[in-house]
Design a protein around this motif. Structure first.
Motif, short mmCIF file in Angstrom:
data_model
loop_
_atom_site.label_atom_id
_atom_site.label_comp_id
_atom_site.label_asym_id
_atom_site.label_seq_id
_atom_site.Cartn_x
_atom_site.Cartn_y
_atom_site.Cartn_z
N ALA A 41 0.84 -1.20 0.00
CA ALA A 41 0.00 0.00 0.00
C ALA A 41 0.87 1.26 0.00
O ALA A 41 0.58 2.23 -0.70
CB ALA A 41 -0.94 0.00 1.20
N ARG A 42 1.97 1.24 0.77
CA ARG A 42 2.88 2.39 0.79
C ARG A 42 3.52 2.60 -0.58
O ARG A 42 3.63 3.73 -1.06
CB ARG A 42 3.96 2.20 1.84
N ARG A 44 2.29 1.67 -3.47
CA ARG A 44 1.26 2.13 -4.38
C ARG A 44 0.99 3.62 -4.17
O ARG A 44 0.88 4.39 -5.12
CB ARG A 44 -0.03 1.33 -4.15
N ASP A 45 0.92 4.04 -2.90
CA ASP A 45 0.68 5.45 -2.60
C ASP A 45 1.82 6.34 -3.12
O ASP A 45 1.59 7.42 -3.66
CB ASP A 45 0.50 5.67 -1.10
N ARG A 46 3.06 5.88 -2.94
CA ARG A 46 4.20 6.65 -3.44
C ARG A 46 4.15 6.78 -4.96
O ARG A 46 4.43 7.84 -5.51
CB ARG A 46 5.51 5.99 -3.02
N GLU A 48 1.48 6.64 -6.84
CA GLU A 48 0.36 7.50 -7.21
C GLU A 48 0.69 8.97 -7.00
O GLU A 48 0.24 9.83 -7.76
CB GLU A 48 -0.89 7.14 -6.41
N ARG A 49 1.48 9.28 -5.99
CA ARG A 49 1.85 10.68 -5.74
C ARG A 49 2.70 11.26 -6.87
O ARG A 49 2.70 12.47 -7.08
CB ARG A 49 2.64 10.79 -4.43
#
Length: 77
Positions: A41-42, A44-46, A48-49
């Motif tokens: 999840a981390r 994926r979030d990075r 996406e940012r």
């Protein structure tokens, strides 16, 4: 009589240590799966940012999240 008591004690200990071993194995597996999910999840979030269509929000004085100002855009980390 003493032999019967020893057999029950040995069986009880085998069951106790078997259940304890299963519990530790399963809880370790679930914890490892949870850590892996957090890591994914981390990542994926990075990722996406970094996309250009993502809007960064900034908390205003009233506590509401709003898009960053044009002057704050160059201060991205």
């Amino acid at each position: 009589m003493l032999l019967r008591i020893l057999i029950f004690i040995v069986l009880g200990l085998l069951i106790y240590f078997g259940v304890r071993r299963i519990w530790k194995d399963w809880s370790g597996k679930f914890n490892a799966d949870a850590e892996e999910a957090k890591r994914l999840a981390r990542e994926r979030d990075r990722a996406e940012r970094q996309r250009p269509d993502v809007i960064e929000l900034k908390r205003d004085d009233d506590g509401t999240f709003r898009p960053r100002d044009k002057d704050d855009a160059d201060k991205r980390h």
